[in-house]
Design a protein around this motif. Sequence first.
Motif, mmCIF file in Angstrom:
data_model
loop_
_atom_site.group_PDB
_atom_site.id
_atom_site.type_symbol
_atom_site.label_atom_id
_atom_site.label_comp_id
_atom_site.label_asym_id
_atom_site.label_seq_id
_atom_site.Cartn_x
_atom_site.Cartn_y
_atom_site.Cartn_z
ATOM 1 N N UNK A 91 0.861 -1.242 0.063
ATOM 2 C CA UNK A 91 -0.015 -0.120 0.063
ATOM 3 C C UNK A 91 0.841 1.226 -0.079
ATOM 4 N N UNK A 92 0.774 2.259 -1.040
ATOM 5 C CA UNK A 92 1.377 3.321 -0.939
ATOM 6 C C UNK A 92 1.299 4.118 0.199
ATOM 7 N N UNK A 93 0.337 4.259 0.832
ATOM 8 C CA UNK A 93 -0.173 4.985 2.226
ATOM 9 C C UNK A 93 0.715 4.627 3.113
ATOM 10 N N UNK A 94 1.096 3.431 3.359
ATOM 11 C CA UNK A 94 1.741 2.819 4.440
ATOM 12 C C UNK A 94 3.387 3.122 4.202
ATOM 13 N N UNK A 191 -12.539 -14.402 5.985
ATOM 14 C CA UNK A 191 -13.398 -13.754 4.807
ATOM 15 C C UNK A 191 -12.979 -12.422 5.321
ATOM 16 N N UNK A 192 -12.181 -11.593 4.419
ATOM 17 C CA UNK A 192 -11.772 -10.080 4.761
ATOM 18 C C UNK A 192 -12.181 -9.594 3.280
ATOM 19 N N UNK A 193 -13.099 -10.086 2.500
ATOM 20 C CA UNK A 193 -13.402 -9.793 1.283
ATOM 21 C C UNK A 193 -14.052 -8.390 1.148
ATOM 22 N N UNK A 194 -14.690 -8.038 2.246
ATOM 23 C CA UNK A 194 -15.529 -6.670 2.198
ATOM 24 C C UNK A 194 -14.582 -5.720 2.937
ATOM 25 N N UNK A 195 -13.213 -5.939 3.474
ATOM 26 C CA UNK A 195 -12.761 -5.054 4.017
ATOM 27 C C UNK A 195 -11.287 -4.886 3.666
ATOM 28 N N UNK A 196 -11.135 -5.172 2.234
ATOM 29 C CA UNK A 196 -9.961 -4.792 1.571
ATOM 30 C C UNK A 196 -9.584 -3.325 1.775
ATOM 31 N N UNK A 197 -10.447 -2.624 1.786
ATOM 32 C CA UNK A 197 -10.079 -1.060 1.881
ATOM 33 C C UNK A 197 -9.293 -0.590 3.047
ATOM 34 N N UNK A 198 -9.717 -1.422 4.188
ATOM 35 C CA UNK A 198 -9.196 -1.307 5.462
ATOM 36 C C UNK A 198 -7.490 -1.192 5.317
ATOM 37 N N UNK A 199 -6.703 -0.453 6.099
ATOM 38 C CA UNK A 199 -5.288 -0.545 6.238
ATOM 39 C C UNK A 199 -4.636 -1.802 6.825
ATOM 40 N N UNK A 205 -8.168 -10.309 0.438
ATOM 41 C CA UNK A 205 -9.747 -10.575 1.149
ATOM 42 C C UNK A 205 -9.784 -11.819 1.443
ATOM 43 N N UNK A 206 -8.911 -13.066 0.787
ATOM 44 C CA UNK A 206 -9.244 -14.461 1.271
ATOM 45 C C UNK A 206 -7.972 -14.442 2.188
#
Length: 253
Positions: A91-94, A191-199, A205-206
Amino acid sequence: MSSKELLERVRSRTWFYEFELPDGTRTKSYLPAGVEKIHATRAQLMNQALDAAVGTDCSALTAVDLACHQGWFSMQLAKRRFKEIVGVDGRDEHLADAQLVSQALGVRGFRTLKADLEDAKAADIGLYDVTLMLGLLYHLENPVRVLRLARSVTRKTLIIETQVVPHMSGVVDWGAHTFQRHMVGAFGIIDETEETHANEAGIHGICLAPSIEALAWLLKRVGFERVERLIPPADGYEQLVGQKRVMFAAHVA
C-alpha cells in the motif's frame, strides 16, 4: 522540510502506532486502549531473538521488513543500528507513512519498496541478514508461497508473528480407505473480502490463518534449519499469552 516541520506533520494526526519522537513526545494511536501492547510484546520478543541470533552489534547487517505497515518495527531495527533496512508493503499510504516517520526520526539507511508479496519474486526484494514478517501471514491467500519467499530473501534469521487458529490432527483417507495420511496442521479460512479497503486488512480478502503446529512444520519444510517458538512474558499481550497469536524465530543455519 525542517526537522521541526517534520515533527509537527507527524504529530498532527493519529497513527496505528505510538512512535517515540526525538523531542520526547509520542504520536497518538487510534487503537483501542490496551491493544497497543501487542507492539511492545512483539518488540521485546524480536529483540531477545535477535540478541541471541545475530548479537547486539547490527551495524554490518541488513534487514527487510515484509509488510512494514507504517514502519514501527523498521524503526525498532534502526535502534539496533542495522546498516540497511528496507520496508516492503503493498500500500502506497503505508510506504509514505514509513518514509515520513523515518525522516522525522532522522533514521538513515532506511528505504521503502512497494510489492504485493503474493506475487513478488525474491529477485524483486533482495537478500538480507534478517527478515521481519509480523502480522502478515494470516492476511494472505497464498501463505505457503510467501513463506517460501521469506526463506529466499533471508540470509540468517526470520522473525515471524501471526494470528493462529485451533490445531487439528488425525488420520484422513488419501484416495482410498486403505491409503491414509496424517494431518500435520490446519488452516482456517477467514473472509476479509469486504474489508480490503481497510489499512490493516489483507489486500486480496481471502485469508488463510495457520495453526501453531502448521506454521512450525511449514517453516522447516520451506528451508529453515532451526525453528524456535518465542514465548511471551506472563504480562505480555493477551493474544500472544493466550496462544491466539504466535511468534517464531526461524534460522537458516
